[in-house]
Design an enzyme around this catalytic site. Sequence first.
Site, PDB file in Angstrom:
ATOM      1  N   LYS A  13       0.840  -1.207   0.000  1.00  0.00           N
ATOM      2  CA  LYS A  13       0.000   0.000   0.000  1.00  0.00           C
ATOM      3  C   LYS A  13       0.876   1.258   0.000  1.00  0.00           C
ATOM      4  CE  LYS A  13      -2.152  -1.089   3.832  1.00  0.00           C
ATOM      5  NZ  LYS A  13      -1.476  -2.372   4.135  1.00  0.00           N
ATOM      6  N   ARG A  88      -9.957   1.528   8.731  1.00  0.00           N
ATOM      7  CA  ARG A  88      -9.434   0.196   9.001  1.00  0.00           C
ATOM      8  C   ARG A  88     -10.444  -0.685   9.714  1.00  0.00           C
ATOM      9  NH1 ARG A  88      -3.750   0.705   8.704  1.00  0.00           N
ATOM     10  NH2 ARG A  88      -2.720  -1.253   9.137  1.00  0.00           N
ATOM     11  N   ARG A 127      11.596  -5.768   4.923  1.00  0.00           N
ATOM     12  CA  ARG A 127      11.341  -4.323   4.797  1.00  0.00           C
ATOM     13  C   ARG A 127      12.287  -3.506   5.680  1.00  0.00           C
ATOM     14  NH1 ARG A 127       5.484  -2.121   5.425  1.00  0.00           N
ATOM     15  NH2 ARG A 127       5.503  -3.431   7.271  1.00  0.00           N
ATOM     16  N   ARG A 161      10.936  -1.836  11.296  1.00  0.00           N
ATOM     17  CA  ARG A 161       9.862  -1.376  12.186  1.00  0.00           C
ATOM     18  C   ARG A 161       9.701  -2.305  13.382  1.00  0.00           C
ATOM     19  NH1 ARG A 161       4.820  -0.086   8.196  1.00  0.00           N
ATOM     20  NH2 ARG A 161       3.690  -1.143   9.855  1.00  0.00           N
ATOM     21  N   ARG A 172      -1.115  -8.777  13.355  1.00  0.00           N
ATOM     22  CA  ARG A 172      -1.633  -7.747  12.434  1.00  0.00           C
ATOM     23  C   ARG A 172      -2.464  -8.390  11.322  1.00  0.00           C
ATOM     24  NH1 ARG A 172       3.765  -5.105  10.935  1.00  0.00           N
ATOM     25  NH2 ARG A 172       2.594  -4.153   9.250  1.00  0.00           N
TER      26      ARG A 172
HETATM   27  P1  AP5 Z   1       4.785  -1.682   1.891  1.00  0.00           P
HETATM   28  O1  AP5 Z   1       4.489  -0.799   0.726  1.00  0.00           O
HETATM   29  O2  AP5 Z   1       5.531  -1.091   3.048  1.00  0.00           O
HETATM   30  O3  AP5 Z   1       3.438  -2.422   2.375  1.00  0.00           O
HETATM   31  P2  AP5 Z   1       2.163  -1.863   3.149  1.00  0.00           P
HETATM   32  O4  AP5 Z   1       0.967  -2.501   2.538  1.00  0.00           O
HETATM   33  O5  AP5 Z   1       2.197  -0.370   3.220  1.00  0.00           O
HETATM   34  O6  AP5 Z   1       2.416  -2.551   4.545  1.00  0.00           O
HETATM   35  P3  AP5 Z   1       2.289  -2.027   6.042  1.00  0.00           P
HETATM   36  O7  AP5 Z   1       2.874  -3.119   6.881  1.00  0.00           O
HETATM   37  O8  AP5 Z   1       2.876  -0.652   6.190  1.00  0.00           O
HETATM   38  O9  AP5 Z   1       0.773  -1.973   6.211  1.00  0.00           O
HETATM   39  P4  AP5 Z   1       0.022  -1.911   7.521  1.00  0.00           P
HETATM   40  O10 AP5 Z   1      -1.339  -1.621   7.035  1.00  0.00           O
HETATM   41  O11 AP5 Z   1       0.176  -3.097   8.389  1.00  0.00           O
HETATM   42  O12 AP5 Z   1       0.797  -0.746   8.332  1.00  0.00           O
HETATM   43  P5  AP5 Z   1       0.439   0.760   8.699  1.00  0.00           P
HETATM   44  O13 AP5 Z   1       1.684   1.528   8.727  1.00  0.00           O
HETATM   45  O14 AP5 Z   1      -0.713   1.259   7.904  1.00  0.00           O
HETATM   46  O15 AP5 Z   1       5.579  -2.966   1.332  1.00  0.00           O
HETATM   47  C1  AP5 Z   1       6.067  -3.956   2.215  1.00  0.00           C
HETATM   48  C2  AP5 Z   1       7.474  -4.402   1.748  1.00  0.00           C
HETATM   49  O16 AP5 Z   1       7.352  -5.073   0.504  1.00  0.00           O
HETATM   50  C3  AP5 Z   1       8.476  -3.256   1.517  1.00  0.00           C
HETATM   51  O17 AP5 Z   1       9.751  -3.666   1.950  1.00  0.00           O
HETATM   52  C4  AP5 Z   1       8.461  -3.039   0.003  1.00  0.00           C
HETATM   53  O18 AP5 Z   1       9.708  -2.572  -0.478  1.00  0.00           O
HETATM   54  C5  AP5 Z   1       8.152  -4.450  -0.510  1.00  0.00           C
HETATM   55  N1  AP5 Z   1       7.329  -4.449  -1.729  1.00  0.00           N
HETATM   56  C6  AP5 Z   1       6.304  -3.614  -2.041  1.00  0.00           C
HETATM   57  N2  AP5 Z   1       5.783  -3.938  -3.243  1.00  0.00           N
HETATM   58  C7  AP5 Z   1       6.480  -5.026  -3.679  1.00  0.00           C
HETATM   59  C8  AP5 Z   1       6.410  -5.837  -4.855  1.00  0.00           C
HETATM   60  N3  AP5 Z   1       5.512  -5.602  -5.813  1.00  0.00           N
HETATM   61  N4  AP5 Z   1       7.273  -6.875  -4.971  1.00  0.00           N
HETATM   62  C9  AP5 Z   1       8.195  -7.133  -3.993  1.00  0.00           C
HETATM   63  N5  AP5 Z   1       8.314  -6.380  -2.853  1.00  0.00           N
HETATM   64  C10 AP5 Z   1       7.464  -5.348  -2.704  1.00  0.00           C
HETATM   65  O19 AP5 Z   1      -0.115   0.557  10.197  1.00  0.00           O
HETATM   66  C11 AP5 Z   1       0.734   0.173  11.238  1.00  0.00           C
HETATM   67  C12 AP5 Z   1      -0.044   0.166  12.551  1.00  0.00           C
HETATM   68  O20 AP5 Z   1      -0.533   1.495  12.831  1.00  0.00           O
HETATM   69  C13 AP5 Z   1      -1.283  -0.716  12.598  1.00  0.00           C
HETATM   70  O21 AP5 Z   1      -0.975  -2.068  12.906  1.00  0.00           O
HETATM   71  C14 AP5 Z   1      -2.099  -0.019  13.703  1.00  0.00           C
HETATM   72  O22 AP5 Z   1      -1.601  -0.357  14.978  1.00  0.00           O
HETATM   73  C15 AP5 Z   1      -1.810   1.446  13.454  1.00  0.00           C
HETATM   74  N6  AP5 Z   1      -2.807   2.055  12.566  1.00  0.00           N
HETATM   75  C16 AP5 Z   1      -2.580   2.591  11.329  1.00  0.00           C
HETATM   76  N7  AP5 Z   1      -3.724   3.049  10.793  1.00  0.00           N
HETATM   77  C17 AP5 Z   1      -4.694   2.803  11.702  1.00  0.00           C
HETATM   78  C18 AP5 Z   1      -6.110   3.016  11.715  1.00  0.00           C
HETATM   79  N8  AP5 Z   1      -6.760   3.569  10.679  1.00  0.00           N
HETATM   80  N9  AP5 Z   1      -6.793   2.635  12.822  1.00  0.00           N
HETATM   81  C19 AP5 Z   1      -6.182   2.086  13.885  1.00  0.00           C
HETATM   82  N10 AP5 Z   1      -4.864   1.827  13.928  1.00  0.00           N
HETATM   83  C20 AP5 Z   1      -4.114   2.187  12.841  1.00  0.00           C
END
Ligand code: AP5
Length: 221
Positions: A13, A88, A127, A161, A172
Amino acid sequence: MRIVLVGPPGAGKGTQAVRLAETLHIPHISTGDLFRANISQQTELGKLAKSYMDAGNLVPDEVTIAMAKDRMEQPDAENGFLLDGFPRNVSQAEALDELLETEGIKLDAVLDLEVPEDEVVKRIAGRRICRKDSSHVFHVTYSPPKKEGVCDVCGGELYQRDDDSEDTVRKRLEVYHTQTEPIIDYYKAQGLVVTISSLGPVDEITRRALEALKRDEDTEK
Ligand code: AP5
């Protein structure tokens, strides 16, 4: 355009959001990045969020919705935005609908990134993100930085992270299936969901996403 990006942890994402936002000239709003910025600035919100994030749980709706609303009301988001990681759960989706209704605006699409669970695990394990700006994302094998441990974009230090440990990732994923996936049906009922595969080269997925969004826009006309 007003777009919501949805998909499991590690779906890509953040990686796609940066590219799509640049191409579509809209700000990328990531609640995860906003929380991480608060954590690095050691704000009260950051301290509260960290305890939930490190356990793989969602941060409580009240603070998350207030933070997202505040960001969406900034002038750069007046003509559109790309939401990454918000909403979410269904109550956040309802809160977003209420907010948009008050402003007299609507979402254009919900882009759902599909990726198998074994790929998610590989992506998250490798990552590395930038300490100065957590939207600068790398992967030790799939997308390595030019210099090990250093961000190509701003020279910041790269690190893993705290919530990317194996146990937390498992939690997660469970939270994603039980709390976040239901928003896909919520938005399907509004005819907004566009699903694409997030497997393959990053550029190819961006192309796929832009095409799917365009097709969706053409269908609505
Ligand atoms: P990346 O692009 O980083 O993936 P992502 O989908 O953004 O993954 P996240 O782990 O950041 O998502 P998340 O939803 O768990 O975390 P968030 O920060 O929102 O890609 C992942 C890896 O793969 C990278 O190394 C990249 O280089 C590689 N990659 C990408 N595309 C690729 C491809 N095509 N081929 C190969 N490799 C590839 O949330 C974190 C925490 O914050 C949550 O757990 C929660 O506690 C809190 N939080 C955030 N938003 C909310 C909300 N709305 N409500 C409540 N809590 C929240």
